[in-house]
Write an enzyme that holds these catalytic residues in place. Structure first.
Site, PDB file in Angstrom:
ATOM      1  CB  SER A 112      -0.896  -0.014   1.246  1.00  0.00           C
ATOM      2  OG  SER A 112      -1.490   1.249   1.452  1.00  0.00           O
TER       3      SER A 112
ATOM      4  CE1 TYR B 243      -3.808  -2.313   5.445  1.00  0.00           C
ATOM      5  CE2 TYR B 243      -3.306   0.007   5.081  1.00  0.00           C
ATOM      6  CZ  TYR B 243      -3.576  -1.243   4.581  1.00  0.00           C
ATOM      7  OH  TYR B 243      -3.615  -1.451   3.229  1.00  0.00           O
TER       8      TYR B 243
ATOM      9  CE  LYS C 147      -1.329  -3.967   3.350  1.00  0.00           C
ATOM     10  NZ  LYS C 147      -1.658  -5.212   2.627  1.00  0.00           N
TER      11      LYS C 147
END
Length: 340
Positions: free
Chosen positions: A124, A150, A154
């Site tokens: 992302s 989050y 990643k």
């Protein structure tokens, strides 16, 4: 080539499965259905005329995952599975670290056990954090600059894969950092189906246009941008799906080692520009109000995608109007998403 798609009944995974099946890849979907529904498999079959093999499985269940690999013997894996609600992740960080990191580590162990050496990872643009200046390039230093758990998962998974590739020169990993997916399959039978109040702009707008929400809330109009609202790089989900297929193509041409690519359009649109595009698609205005800024929002973020075109031959083709029209068609045909 047989491709195992983790999280394959989710928004991006399902559209990628369609693209792969249409190009005659064999597709095996593994999903625990925590944020999706099994009926998506029926929709994929209706679109392509081919039914992917489906297993309901949590990737952290190593014994079950081994059974699936033993039965299917995939040639490559596209790894979408993971929790992804940016706003939720600071409230339940352990849940995100456990799910996203543990599932990836289990997947890698099973891939190693069965000699599967090709992985595409769904990363992302959030890995760039708030320090890089747009247009964002793949060589921007990450220095653990994410703004939420989050995003940190990643970055951590990217580091795990980087280290794993160094230790295993025959392993191929393609890390795809994509920006803001929008849109739906042109049939209107598959699209984004968020649980509860949408975290993303597009589904909030489409739900407002079909009457599920009273009005859109725009967080801030005093940013240093032409109209005062945040600018983001929006990409059609079908273009994104084709980007994953292009990554699989690298494996078919031989070993690629570790590769990192941005997937976006390379152009930013403001929140108000997106609102106006949806108004054009709907033939009516989108009701909205301006609220205060939301913590953590950057004024501007968009990609430099030249590397993906140069090395994979991929570039986004669909316009913002395409994205809005297809997203709205999906919502109008499925006002409650995949709910039966």
């Amino acid at each position: 080539m047989k491709v195992l798609v983790t999280g394959g009944t989710g928004y991006i995974g399902s559209h990628t499965s369609v693209v792969l099946l249409e190009q005659n890849y064999e597709v095996v979907i593994v999903d625990n259905l925590c944020n999706s529904k099994e009926m998506v498999v029926d929709r994929i079959q209706a679109i392509t005329g081919k039914r992917p093999v489906f297993y309901r499985c949590d990737l952290r269940d190593e014994a079950r995952l081994e059974e699936i690999f033993r039965a299917e013997r995939p040639d490559a894996v596209i790894h979408f599975a993971g929790l992804k609600a940016v706003g939720e992740s600071p409230k339940v960080p352990l849940k995100y670290y456990d799910n996203n990191l543990s599932s990836t580590l289990t997947l890698l162990r099973v891939m190693e056990a069965f000699g599967v050496r090709n992985l595409v990872f769904s990363s992302s643009a959030t890995v760039y954090g708030d320090r890089a200046t747009p247009p964002l390039r793949e060589d921007a230093p990450l220095v653990f600059s994410a703004t939420n758990p989050y995003g940190f998962t990643k970055i951590m998974i990217e580091q795990i894969l980087t280290d794993y590739c160094k230790a295993n020169p025959s392993f191929n990993a393609v890390l795809l950092r994509y920006f803001n997916p929008v849109g739906a399959h042109e049939s209107g039978t598959m699209g984004e189906d968020p649980s509860g109040i949408p975290n993303n702009l597009a589904p909030y707008i489409t739900q407002t246009l079909v009457g599920k929400r009273e009005k859109l809330h725009i967080f801030g109009n005093d940013y240093p941008t032409p109209d005062g609202t945040c600018i983001r790089d929006y990409i059609h989900v079908m273009d994104l799906a084709k980007g994953h297929m292009a990554a699989i193509g690298l494996f078919e041409r031989g070993g690629c080692g570790l590769k990192v690519y941005n997937l976006g359009t390379g152009h930013g649109f403001s929140v108000l520009e997106v609102v106006n595009a949806f108004s054009r698609a709907a033939g009516k205005p989108v009701p909205y109000v301006i609220d205060g800024r939301r913590e953590g929002d950057l004024p501007e973020s968009y990609a430099d995608c030249e590397k993906a075109y140069r090395e994979m031959g991929w570039k986004a083709e669909k316009t913002l109007d395409d994205m809005c029209r297809d997203a709205l068609r999906w919502q109008e045909k499925n006002p409650n998403g995949y709910a039966e």
